[in-house]
Design an enzyme around this catalytic site. Structure first.
Site, PDB file in Angstrom:
ATOM      1  N   ASP A 345      28.476  48.448  47.839  1.00  0.00           N
ATOM      2  CA  ASP A 345      27.807  49.048  48.976  1.00  0.00           C
ATOM      3  C   ASP A 345      28.872  49.406  50.009  1.00  0.00           C
ATOM      4  O   ASP A 345      29.946  48.799  50.045  1.00  0.00           O
ATOM      5  CB  ASP A 345      26.807  48.047  49.557  1.00  0.00           C
ATOM      6  CG  ASP A 345      26.108  48.579  50.799  1.00  0.00           C
ATOM      7  OD1 ASP A 345      25.593  49.699  50.734  1.00  0.00           O
ATOM      8  OD2 ASP A 345      26.101  47.874  51.818  1.00  0.00           O
ATOM      9  N   ASP A 650      25.865  43.226  51.027  1.00  0.00           N
ATOM     10  CA  ASP A 650      25.496  42.214  52.011  1.00  0.00           C
ATOM     11  C   ASP A 650      24.043  42.323  52.450  1.00  0.00           C
ATOM     12  O   ASP A 650      23.465  41.368  52.931  1.00  0.00           O
ATOM     13  CB  ASP A 650      26.409  42.298  53.239  1.00  0.00           C
ATOM     14  CG  ASP A 650      26.289  43.642  53.947  1.00  0.00           C
ATOM     15  OD1 ASP A 650      25.752  44.590  53.348  1.00  0.00           O
ATOM     16  OD2 ASP A 650      26.737  43.736  55.113  1.00  0.00           O
ATOM     17  N   ASP A 654      20.702  45.393  48.654  1.00  0.00           N
ATOM     18  CA  ASP A 654      21.662  45.242  47.554  1.00  0.00           C
ATOM     19  C   ASP A 654      21.223  44.182  46.543  1.00  0.00           C
ATOM     20  O   ASP A 654      21.736  44.155  45.422  1.00  0.00           O
ATOM     21  CB  ASP A 654      23.030  44.835  48.108  1.00  0.00           C
ATOM     22  CG  ASP A 654      23.611  45.865  49.050  1.00  0.00           C
ATOM     23  OD1 ASP A 654      23.478  47.054  48.752  1.00  0.00           O
ATOM     24  OD2 ASP A 654      24.179  45.484  50.087  1.00  0.00           O
ATOM     25  N   GLU A 719      44.551  20.426  10.493  1.00  0.00           N
ATOM     26  CA  GLU A 719      43.815  19.229  10.082  1.00  0.00           C
ATOM     27  C   GLU A 719      43.062  19.473   8.775  1.00  0.00           C
ATOM     28  O   GLU A 719      43.130  18.655   7.837  1.00  0.00           O
ATOM     29  CB  GLU A 719      42.833  18.816  11.180  1.00  0.00           C
ATOM     30  CG  GLU A 719      43.484  18.290  12.441  1.00  0.00           C
ATOM     31  CD  GLU A 719      42.498  18.173  13.604  1.00  0.00           C
ATOM     32  OE1 GLU A 719      42.840  17.518  14.597  1.00  0.00           O
ATOM     33  OE2 GLU A 719      41.403  18.771  13.518  1.00  0.00           O
ATOM     34  N   ASP A 757      45.258  16.585  21.759  1.00  0.00           N
ATOM     35  CA  ASP A 757      45.052  18.036  21.795  1.00  0.00           C
ATOM     36  C   ASP A 757      44.330  18.448  23.080  1.00  0.00           C
ATOM     37  O   ASP A 757      44.746  19.382  23.770  1.00  0.00           O
ATOM     38  CB  ASP A 757      44.226  18.450  20.569  1.00  0.00           C
ATOM     39  CG  ASP A 757      44.281  19.959  20.348  1.00  0.00           C
ATOM     40  OD1 ASP A 757      45.217  20.589  20.846  1.00  0.00           O
ATOM     41  OD2 ASP A 757      43.381  20.486  19.682  1.00  0.00           O
TER      42      ASP A 757
END
Length: 918
Positions: A345, A650, A654, A719, A757
């Protein structure tokens, strides 16, 4: 028929109200039951327990819950069927550890959302205003929430309009409706019915809830309250908008589905391979297979992903709060990093919403005025005028023919009272050293001829040293018709050239989207001053000058727009103001490059279907005279191009667009409460620059998340590979290690995922951005977090890390170590391998591109993870729980240094040969 189209008498009759008596107490009750209370529907906040429990709905959390079930089944089988209490206890530990991880993640998400909710509530102002209404023939002050349809209200300068009102009688009434229309200037009101259908901004006989009276006074009747007002319509539009998942949520959801399939496939493969390897299906073989399956299930899922994501996003949100940006939800943090369009705006966002004189023409000279807004600091300069004093007549008239004032509040800020245009002239006078109150100490205003819509002028008659002077201000095209000359070089010029120069200046100001206001004067006799008619007095004026006024852009916005453009982010202005003004402001800010850039008006959008608007939005950066519905349509069409849109604003107008946008940005100081409630990000300092910092922060956080996920998944691949290689190729007893021994236990894998980890991964949230982060293109929201060779880097580095872990396990077995020692060697090889790797994971390039010590949190976390992982191999409690064992010091040195080889070699090759895939 709409209320603004009706005659006043017909409307009053319809509402059963006498304008001289107001409503009776009985009528008030009846009207409240019929039309409702003057309250907007409040959004019901989710209770705390729902906020907490929704964190358990994430797919990856559900997978981890599945791992808990498998561990509990294994524990039941070991204890109840096999009688193996130790093995069963280990399975219970696994289930407890995973459960704790899930709860930690849930608390992190819960804490951030509740903290943001409390911060937002702290921003909201207590709405305890009162208004004056006529009831039972008496004027009385009541809380605004008690107003009902049919109430007769009286509004004065400075009052808020607290409901939708049809004006019955006005006296120079002007109302500011910027919160609905986006226009900073006050709108003059009247009482005449409007025969045709018009937009809100053109309903000049109406007052709307949330507006402010800037001049005059008005008597009106309430025609709508609460949710039936224009403000209420907007509130309902907001509630109708559904919340969209963020790009990261979509990415993680897709990744989780993939990991779930991979995990399921690995578990099935493990069962089949285990049965084939065992040669028969017995309870003993089932227990061994189930143990390996649990280890693989845990290894294939990044257990710490939900918790680390929450922590990284929480840290990012906290950093943004320190930079004056309040994030209401964690996912909004990274959404900013993917933003490709910022739709803003104009009034109050890109501009200050403070009308300012930026130039004026007086006494034949052109002047420039520095300083923006209501703060009277600034300089007046001219290239051709000898001094400011040459414009003294114009400045004196502008200050005295004026009913506004400027006062400092307790915080040192200037607060205006009056119409924005008059305040602009007051500020101009202060910059020139002229203060109305001081001028009136030596002079006296003996008459005021108020502004009227028919005359389009205002005049005051000032007595000074027994001389009477009339000062008049108004539109230049009006004043010039009432003038006989123009002041040029202290002489009254009546030539056509002087007139042409004056009008040309006015035209140039209009071309620059400046509102213009002229000032004239004439000397009067005492008789004329005291008894002359308005019509006779406002003739034969001498024009002293004309002011060019604009709602100025915020000082910091131009630099921010340039930075955002460099970051390949489009900045779009969407305003309810006029086309010329919108174009001029956009050009000044650098939103558009030249005056020929297209500006799309609301009236044109109204005629377009969605497909036609879709074709326009990619080539349009400025929209003028748009309504809240238009803003939503513009955002939605940009989203059809897969653009991540942020909408800033604002005003209440809006709010619906903020809710539709991928991320809504509201002003914390000047923003309305409705707008703040609709937003994802609240700018606590109201500065557009904060959006720029937030975008950089969002990109940094996403980059850190991407680095974390690459590191986490590399460890998971290592893993899984280490366990699978053991399952497939470790088929017979080697030394003291039986062929059924898995490379890693499930608790070892869990320790790696949760401690060695996860903890270093948390510290990646504190990593500084890479140098080129604000010159990159916004990422494609449909693009996986593992795109751009991330998957190949995960697989290649994970392969070599996992292979090294298995080879270390095999080597330990051949060194006549016990099963626990061989698994401990594999465990520490994995731990230190991924601790070396995390320094490489910090960069999208290689570890040689970044200083490994610039993130002190990471260094500390790596030291903690490395030392604690060593300690669990020598402390008896952890040896019992995790199945670890003490090693000799040469072996400890071996598992510390050898795992660095894959990372250093692969990074070196990548640096030297510029190989992208690893």
């Amino acid at each position: 028929m709409e209320v603004y189209q009706q005659e006043k008498t017909a409307l009053l009759k319809q509402l059963h109200v006498n304008p001289k008596k107001g409503l009776s107490a009985t009528q008030v009750t009846d009207h409240r039951e019929k039309w409702g209370e003057n309250k907007l529907p409040e959004k019901k906040e989710a209770p705390y327990w729902k906020v907490f429990l929704k964190n358990f709905k994430e797919p990856i959390v559900i997978v981890l819950m599945g791992a808990i079930v498998l561990s509990l089944l294994s524990a039941f089988y070991d204890i109840q069927v096999q009688g193996h209490v130790k093995s069963g206890r280990e399975s219970l530990y696994e289930a407890a550890a995973i459960f704790i991880l899930i709860v930690i993640n849930a608390f992190l998400g819960f804490w951030q959302e509740i903290s943001a909710r409390k911060s937002l509530n702290a921003l909201q102002e207590m709405n305890d205003r009162h208004t004056t209404v006529l009831r039972d023939s008496k004027w009385q002050s009541i809380p605004t929430t008690e107003m009902v349809v049919g109430d007769i209200v009286n509004n004065q300068v400075g009052d808020f309009v607290e409901a939708d009102i049809r004006w019955l009688d006005v006296n120079e009434l002007q109302v500011i409706e910027a919160h609905l229309t986006g226009e900073a200037d006050a709108i003059e009101k009247n009482t005449a019915p409007i025969p045709t259908e018009v937009e809100v901004g053109d309903q000049t006989n109406m007052g709307f809830s949330g507006s402010t009276v800037s001049n005059g006074q008005g008597l009106g009747v309430v025609v709508a309250v609460g949710s039936q007002t224009q403000l209420g319509d907007i509130a309902q539009m907001i509630q109708a908008v559904e919340t969209k998942p963020s790009p990261l949520q979509n990415t993680v959801k897709s990744l989780t589905k993939t990991l779930m399939l991979v995990s399921a496939a690995l578990v099935i493969f493990t069962f089949v391979a285990g049965i084939i390897k065992a040669g028969e299906f017995t309870f003993a073989s089932f227990a061994a297979i189930l143990s390996t399956s649990i280890a693989l299930a845990v290894a294939s899922i990044p257990d710490a992903l939900p918790a680390v994501l929450s922590i990284v996003l929480t840290i990012g949100a906290r950093k943004m709060a320190q930079n004056q940006g309040l994030i209401k939800s964690l996912n909004s943090v990274e959404t900013l990093g993917a933003t490709s369009y910022i739709c803003s705006d104009k009034t109050g966002t890109l501009t200050k919403n403070e009308m300012t004189v930026v130039k004026y023409y007086a006494n034949g000279f052109a002047y420039a005025v520095s300083g923006l807004g209501y703060n009277p600091s600034g300089q007046i300069s001219s290239e051709d005028a000898p001094s400011i004093s040459n414009s003294q007549d114009f400045l004196t008239g502008a200050v005295l023919c004026n009913e506004s004032s400027l006062q400092k509040n307790d915080h040192g800020d200037y607060e205006p009272l009056g119409t924005p245009t008059e305040v602009a002239l007051t500020v101009l006078g202060r910059k020139a050293g002229l203060v109305r109150e001081k001028l009136l100490q030596e002079s006296k205003i003996v008459r005021t001829l108020p502004f009227s819509s028919s005359r389009k002028m205002m005049s005051v008659i000032v007595k000074h040293n027994d001389k009477y002077t009339l000062f008049t201000k108004g539109a230049p095209d009006v004043l010039i018709k009432h003038s006989t000359g123009i002041l040029v070089a202290d002489q009254v010029e009546q030539s056509e050239q002087a007139r042409t120069t004056f009008l040309t200046t006015v035209d140039h100001y209009a071309d620059d989207a400046l509102r213009t206001l002229a000032v004239g004067q004439r000397t009067l006799s005492k008789e004329e001053a005291l008894h002359g008619t308005t019509e006779s007095l406002e003739q034969s004026l001498v024009l002293t000058g004309v002011a060019g006024i604009i709602d100025p852009p915020r000082e910091e916005v131009k630099t921010s727009v340039k930075t955002l453009h460099n970051a390949n982010i489009e900045v779009v202005m969407i305003t309810g103001d006029h086309e010329k003004t919108a174009r001029a402001i956009a050009l000044d800010l650098g939103i558009i490059a030249d005056k020929t850039a297209p500006v799309l008006k609301g009236i044109d959008i109204e005629k377009m279907n969605d497909d036609e608007l879709f074709d326009k939005v990619k080539v349009t950066d400025v929209y003028a005279r748009v309504s809240p519905e238009h803003k939503q349509r513009i955002i939605k069409q940009l989203q059809r191009y897969q653009q991540i849109t942020a909408m800033t604003g604002d005003g209440i107008n809006d709010a619906p667009a903020l809710r539709v946008a991928d991320i809504g940005v509201a002003m914390g100081i000047t923003g309305t409460e409705v707008t703040k409630d609709s937003a994802d990000l609240i700018l606590l300092d109201d500065k557009f620059t904060t959006i720029e910092r937030a975008v950089k922060g969002g990109r940094t956080i996403y980059g850190n998340i991407k680095n974390f996920m690459r590191h986490e998944l590399t460890t998971n691949v290592a893993e899984v590979l280490a366990i699978l290689l053991g399952l497939l190729f470790f088929n017979q007893t080697v030394g003291h290690v039986p062929g059924t021994t898995p490379t890693l236990t499930a608790l070892m894998v869990l320790w790696v995922n949760m401690v060695s980890d996860a903890i270093p991964s948390f510290s990646l949230a504190y990593d500084v951005p890479e140098d080129n982060i604000m010159t990159q293109k916004p990422r494609d929201p449909a693009e996986s977090v593992l795109a751009n060779h991330v998957w190949s880097r995960v697989l290649i580095r994970g392969f070599f890390m996992g292979l090294l872990v298995f080879l270390a396990f095999l080597w330990a077995s051949h060194q006549e170590m016990t099963s626990q020692q061989a698994q401990t060697v594999a465990f520490l090889t994995l731990v230190y391998g991924q601790l070396w790797h995390i320094f490489d994971a910090r960069s999208s390039r290689t570890l040689f591109e970044r200083n490994p010590f610039e993130n002190k949190y990471l260094v500390v976390a790596v030291l903690f993870a490395g030392i604690s992982s060593f300690l669990v191999t020598i402390i008896p409690f952890f040896q019992l729980v995790m199945g670890t064992a003490s090693l000799s010091w040469p072996v400890y040195l071996f598992v510390l240094l050898v795992p660095a080889i894959p990372t250093l070699v692969l990074s070196g090759l990548k640096e030297f040969f510029k190989i992208k895939i690893w």
